[in-house]
Write a protein that holds these residues in place. Structure first.
Motif, PDB file in Angstrom:
ATOM      1  N   ARG A 104      41.289  30.596 -15.956  1.00  0.00           N
ATOM      2  CA  ARG A 104      41.108  29.527 -14.995  1.00  0.00           C
ATOM      3  C   ARG A 104      40.049  29.682 -13.803  1.00  0.00           C
ATOM      4  NH1 ARG A 104      47.019  30.969 -15.127  1.00  0.00           N
ATOM      5  NH2 ARG A 104      48.208  29.240 -16.469  1.00  0.00           N
ATOM      6  N   GLN A 105      40.093  30.676 -13.512  1.00  0.00           N
ATOM      7  CA  GLN A 105      38.831  30.826 -12.263  1.00  0.00           C
ATOM      8  C   GLN A 105      37.554  30.655 -12.770  1.00  0.00           C
ATOM      9  OE1 GLN A 105      39.370  31.401  -9.089  1.00  0.00           O
ATOM     10  NE2 GLN A 105      41.752  32.112  -9.120  1.00  0.00           N
ATOM     11  N   ALA A 106      37.332  30.981 -13.931  1.00  0.00           N
ATOM     12  CA  ALA A 106      36.000  30.640 -14.740  1.00  0.00           C
ATOM     13  C   ALA A 106      35.937  29.107 -14.853  1.00  0.00           C
ATOM     14  CB  ALA A 106      35.844  31.216 -16.020  1.00  0.00           C
ATOM     15  N   ILE A 107      37.015  28.551 -15.302  1.00  0.00           N
ATOM     16  CA  ILE A 107      36.999  26.988 -15.644  1.00  0.00           C
ATOM     17  C   ILE A 107      36.710  26.241 -14.176  1.00  0.00           C
ATOM     18  CG2 ILE A 107      38.280  25.049 -16.141  1.00  0.00           C
ATOM     19  CD1 ILE A 107      39.817  26.930 -18.228  1.00  0.00           C
ATOM     20  N   GLN A 108      37.493  26.869 -13.073  1.00  0.00           N
ATOM     21  CA  GLN A 108      37.140  26.137 -11.933  1.00  0.00           C
ATOM     22  C   GLN A 108      35.917  26.318 -11.387  1.00  0.00           C
ATOM     23  OE1 GLN A 108      40.206  26.462  -8.814  1.00  0.00           O
ATOM     24  NE2 GLN A 108      38.439  27.642  -7.554  1.00  0.00           N
ATOM     25  N   ALA A 109      35.383  27.485 -11.439  1.00  0.00           N
ATOM     26  CA  ALA A 109      33.908  27.798 -11.080  1.00  0.00           C
ATOM     27  C   ALA A 109      32.826  26.816 -11.662  1.00  0.00           C
ATOM     28  CB  ALA A 109      33.482  29.168 -11.243  1.00  0.00           C
TER      29      ALA A 109
END
Length: 633
Positions: A161-166
């Motif tokens: 999720r964090q990678a997608i947000q970034a």
């Protein structure tokens, strides 16, 4: 924040759908179309709320090679792709084809997601990661991050999720100016609402109440309602997954592949001028008049290729083509597309449209264009092929060609003989058949048979008459017979006792069915020349009925619809009959009864079956040998 749509890609069963459920809580395989107020876009689609409160759309595309066109249909408007790879299997052939398709479509942003990591040994996982890096080294994904996840245990899901947000924060929002345009990927009807379509808005903005045009039909519709991620909204912007409730049009008047646009001037076309990149592994490259599948937007169209400025486009090179289409499309310059081979299907190239409406002298219906081009070049062979492939009935007689071309039969026969030798056409007793038409018929025939095999796994084949009825919409009876002969001669299908099967199909029994088979054969062997009623055999085992059907023509002979006999016993009887008649010129029913030590009724059942098979022939009260020389071996 930008409107983001994420796509999944990867080999079948590598965990795409399970991963999406872990991320979003949405089961994309089972979400019903008619949900809430009838405007759900969740079938194959989901949405994800990121930690920064941004909501992004997710397109869960199919991984099986048979559904590549469905996969491509889900990709227009994609900003970021999650390439899903099973930690136990690594990169598979379908993974590679997905990478090829994605890069050919111009998609540049990826995350590699390694799934099921908690199910494999850490050392094996590291080997798989190394292999992935090696296989991606010469692709646009060479430096892409690899996120390790397990959707069941939850490992890595938050990190993903964090990678997608970034990545989402780095993406540029699509402009909402210009003409609104949307490729339809689903059409359905909801009681109380009417027609609903879904798709990703590629350009512009759509508002409630807007009038739009459907292409290629040109019909005008009005937008009653809009939903984005299951929420009613007044407008949809470029880059958003949306569902539109449309007025003034029925569900049957729309289909996936149609285009909705705000302009009445989007031009449907029968031709496209394009730039293509041919994949290195395509041995034949792209030549003149190759028949291909064009996947553009959410539409699949058959097309012919005409290389421009070169004889052919070599594997691993780029070039220009004109695509001559068999159905109209409505696209724009710079739209990306994929080319797949006609049969067997595999991705061969991709590129972008340079001219969505080529010059007027090239803008004709495809069948007219092909004939004019062949006549202009002076190639009678291409005219013949054009006529054969575009007429309604695939088989063509010399008389039909004579009437169409105005050339004599004497002139046509040597031309056709040369085309047969060059494997452009096939000669049959029912006429000539273009090789491409035969391949299409073979594909359909195998589809029909394989669907039957899937439904009836223990039957040795599909009854020939049933097969004929499924193929009869295209072919006359004599043409059907010619096609069946061709399919058998070419090893595509096989025939056994008036039943047809795909050449590679074999009946296989599980251990319970094998046990039933042994009981049946033991009971029949015990009865010798006394035929047994099928119902008596059904009582032997709960699997006996379907197993007995599968044994028909193999180890069991169905003498009538009611009585059966062990095939080994039957053929022993045939040998004795032939020997007796050979020595005495004839044989009576009593003779057969005595030599087999069976009853009169049993002997009558067996001999009447032999008569039908032309093993014997009845003359008054005795029998002589028939025409058949079959031995059962």
């Amino acid at each position: 924040m930008a409107n983001i749509v994420i796509g999944t890609a990867g080999h079948i069963d590598h965990g795409k759908t399970t991963l999406i459920k872990a991320l979003t809580g949405i089961e994309t395989d089972t979400t019903k179309e008619e949900k809430k107020r009838g405007m759900s876009i969740n079938l194959g689609f989901a949405y994800l709320d990121l930690p920064n409160q941004q909501r992004v759309g997710i397109v869960d595309v199919p991984g099986h090679e048979k559904f590549i066109k469905n996969m491509v249909a889900g990709l227009p408007g994609i900003n970021l792709v999650l390439l899903v790879i099973d930690a136990a299997e690594g990169i598979m052939p379908q993974t590679k084809e997905h990478i090829d398709i994605l890069t050919l479509l111009g998609i540049q942003d990826f995350l590699v997601v390694l799934t099921k990591v908690d199910t494999v040994d850490p050392d094996l996982k590291e080997l798989v990661v190394e292999d992935i890096r090696e296989q991606l080294s010469d692709t646009p994904l060479a430096e892409v991050d690899i996120i390790e996840t397990d959707a069941v245990s939850g490992t890595g899901i938050e990190e993903l999720r964090q990678a997608i947000q970034a990545r989402s924060e780095e993406l540029t929002e699509k402009s909402s100016t210009g003409m609104a345009r949307l490729n339809i990927d689903r059409v359905f009807s909801v009681k109380g609402f009417g027609t609903v379509i879904t798709g990703t808005l590629l350009d512009g903005t759509i508002h409630t109440g807007d009038e739009l045009f459907v292409y290629p039909s040109g019909k005008k519709v009005r937008v009653r309602n809009i939903q984005v991620h299951e929420q009613d909204v007044e407008q949809a912007q470029a880059g958003q997954r949306t569902a539109l409730n449309l007025a003034n049009i029925g569900k049957d008047e729309l289909e996936r592949g149609d285009v909705l646009a705000a302009s009445a001037n989007l031009q449907p076309t029968w031709m496209l001028d394009v730039k293509v990149k041919c994949l290195p592994e395509v041995e034949t490259g792209i030549g003149l008049w190759d028949r291909v599948r064009l996947l553009i937007g959410t539409r699949e169209v058959m097309a012919r290729t005409v290389p421009l400025g070169t004889e052919w486009i070599e594997p691993g090179t780029e070039g220009f083509l004109q695509l001559r289409l068999e159905d109209q499309v409505a696209v724009k310059e710079r739209d990306h597309f994929i080319l797949r081979s006609y049969s067997p299907m595999h991705t061969i190239a991709g590129g972008e449209v340079l001219d969505a409406a080529p010059t007027k002298h090239r803008r004709f219906k495809v069948e007219i264009l092909e004939s004019l081009k062949a006549k202009e070049a002076g190639s009678i062979e291409e005219i013949i092929l054009d006529f054969m492939t575009n007429k309604k009935q695939p088989f063509t007689t010399v008389k039909q060609l004579h009437e169409y071309l105005g050339q004599s039969v004497e002139e046509l026969r040597p031309l056709l003989a040369e085309m047969v030798e060059n494997q452009q056409v096939i000669e049959t007793k029912s006429g000539y058949l273009a090789e491409t038409s035969y391949q299409a018929l073979q594909e359909k025939a195998l589809t029909v048979l394989n669907e039957y095999h899937k439904k009836h796994r223990l039957r040795p084949g599909m009854p020939a008459e049933e097969f004929r009825s499924r193929m009869r919409d295209q072919l006359a009876e004599k043409e059907l017979s010619a096609l069946i002969r061709l399919l058998k001669e070419n090893g595509a299908i096989k025939e056994q006792q008036d039943k047809l099967a795909a050449a590679d199909f074999e009946v296989t029994f599980n251990k319970y069915q094998q046990a039933a088979k042994e009981k049946i054969e033991k009971a029949l062997a015990k009865n010798g020349y006394t035929p047994v009623k099928k119902e008596e055999l059904y009582d032997l085992d709960k699997n006996a009925e379907e197993v007995l059907e599968a044994l028909n023509g193999d180890t069991v002979i169905f003498l009538t619809h009611e009585y059966v006999l062990l095939a080994k016993v039957y053929w022993q009887g045939v040998q004795q009959v032939r020997k007796t008649i050979g020595e005495n010129q004839q044989m009576t029913l009593g003779d057969f009864r005595d030599m087999t030590n069976s009853s009169r009724k049993s002997s009558m059942l067996i001999l009447e079956y032999m008569d039908k098979q032309e093993i014997t022939k009845r003359v008054e009260n005795y029998r002589v040998l028939g025409a058949s020389t079959e031995t059962g071996e």
